[in-house]
Scaffold this motif. Structure first.
Motif, short mmCIF file in Angstrom:
data_model
loop_
_atom_site.label_atom_id
_atom_site.label_comp_id
_atom_site.label_asym_id
_atom_site.label_seq_id
_atom_site.Cartn_x
_atom_site.Cartn_y
_atom_site.Cartn_z
N LEU A 271 20.85 27.57 38.64
CA LEU A 271 21.04 27.92 40.05
C LEU A 271 22.51 28.21 40.37
N ASN A 272 23.42 27.47 39.74
CA ASN A 272 24.84 27.72 39.98
C ASN A 272 25.27 29.07 39.41
N LEU A 273 24.76 29.43 38.26
CA LEU A 273 25.05 30.75 37.69
C LEU A 273 24.53 31.85 38.62
N ALA A 274 23.32 31.68 39.12
CA ALA A 274 22.74 32.67 40.03
C ALA A 274 23.53 32.74 41.34
N PHE A 275 24.02 31.61 41.83
CA PHE A 275 24.81 31.57 43.05
C PHE A 275 26.13 32.33 42.86
N VAL A 276 26.78 32.11 41.74
CA VAL A 276 28.03 32.84 41.45
C VAL A 276 27.75 34.34 41.36
N ALA A 277 26.64 34.71 40.74
CA ALA A 277 26.27 36.13 40.66
C ALA A 277 26.07 36.70 42.06
N GLN A 278 25.43 35.95 42.94
CA GLN A 278 25.23 36.40 44.33
C GLN A 278 26.57 36.56 45.04
N ILE A 279 27.48 35.63 44.81
CA ILE A 279 28.81 35.72 45.44
C ILE A 279 29.49 37.02 45.01
N PHE A 280 29.51 37.29 43.71
CA PHE A 280 30.20 38.49 43.22
C PHE A 280 29.43 39.77 43.53
N ASN A 281 28.12 39.70 43.69
CA ASN A 281 27.37 40.88 44.12
C ASN A 281 27.71 41.23 45.57
N THR A 282 27.94 40.22 46.37
CA THR A 282 28.25 40.42 47.78
C THR A 282 29.71 40.76 47.99
N ARG A 283 30.60 40.08 47.27
CA ARG A 283 32.04 40.25 47.45
C ARG A 283 32.68 40.30 46.06
N PRO A 284 32.72 41.48 45.43
CA PRO A 284 33.22 41.57 44.06
C PRO A 284 34.66 41.10 43.88
N GLY A 285 35.53 41.37 44.84
CA GLY A 285 36.91 40.93 44.73
C GLY A 285 37.62 41.54 43.54
N LEU A 286 37.24 42.74 43.19
CA LEU A 286 37.83 43.38 42.00
C LEU A 286 38.83 44.48 42.36
N GLU A 287 39.54 44.30 43.43
CA GLU A 287 40.52 45.29 43.82
C GLU A 287 41.78 45.12 42.99
N ALA A 288 42.17 46.17 42.29
CA ALA A 288 43.36 46.13 41.45
C ALA A 288 44.55 46.72 42.20
N SER A 289 45.72 46.15 41.94
CA SER A 289 46.95 46.67 42.55
C SER A 289 47.36 47.95 41.82
N GLU A 290 48.26 48.68 42.42
CA GLU A 290 48.77 49.90 41.78
C GLU A 290 49.42 49.58 40.45
N GLU A 291 50.12 48.45 40.37
CA GLU A 291 50.76 48.04 39.12
C GLU A 291 49.73 47.78 38.03
N GLU A 292 48.65 47.13 38.39
CA GLU A 292 47.60 46.84 37.41
C GLU A 292 46.92 48.11 36.94
N ILE A 293 46.69 49.03 37.85
CA ILE A 293 46.08 50.31 37.49
C ILE A 293 47.00 51.09 36.57
N SER A 294 48.29 51.12 36.88
CA SER A 294 49.27 51.82 36.07
C SER A 294 49.36 51.21 34.67
N ALA A 295 49.36 49.89 34.60
CA ALA A 295 49.42 49.21 33.31
C ALA A 295 48.19 49.52 32.47
N MET A 296 47.03 49.57 33.10
CA MET A 296 45.81 49.91 32.37
C MET A 296 45.86 51.35 31.88
N ALA A 297 46.36 52.26 32.71
CA ALA A 297 46.43 53.66 32.33
C ALA A 297 47.37 53.86 31.15
N ASP A 298 48.43 53.07 31.09
CA ASP A 298 49.41 53.19 30.00
C ASP A 298 48.82 52.73 28.67
N MET A 299 47.77 51.93 28.70
CA MET A 299 47.17 51.42 27.46
C MET A 299 46.32 52.48 26.76
#
Length: 100
Positions: free
Chosen positions: A66-94
């Motif tokens: 149930l806790n695993l399913a609850f965490v999945a529901q949390i991230f389905n509702t609010r992913p919180g996966l917004e990356a900063s410009e610095e993080e995006i740039s660092a990923m692009a450089d890789m």
């Protein structure tokens, strides 16, 4: 956090997660009683529109499924996966220009 049973029983991981995802909406849980803290966590999740099928006892007893399913529901509702410009740039450089 290494598991969805014993590591979430005290509610601190949930409290921190919800506060990180929505600091203006979800305050940190400060209750000394684990059941009251779990009820506060569920109330915070509901503020975010998370469908809450768990009960405070499911959190405090460490019901892993149930806790695993609850965490999945949390991230389905609010992913919180917004990356900063610095993080995006660092990923692009890789990656080379030929990589997609």
């Amino acid at each position: 956090m290494a598991n969805f049973s014993g590591d979430v029983k005290d509610g601190e991981a949930y409290s921190t997660l919800l506060h990180q995802l929505a600091p203006d909406t979800c305050d940190l849980c400060t209750e000394s009683d684990a059941s009251a803290r779990a009820a506060h966590i569920i109330a915070n999740a509901k503020k975010l529109g998370v469908p809450c099928f768990v009960k405070p006892g499911d959190i405090t007893t460490g019901n892993a499924k149930l806790n695993l399913a609850f965490v999945a529901q949390i991230f389905n509702t609010r992913p919180g996966l917004e990356a900063s410009e610095e993080e995006i740039s660092a990923m692009a450089d890789m990656f080379d220009d030929d990589d997609e």
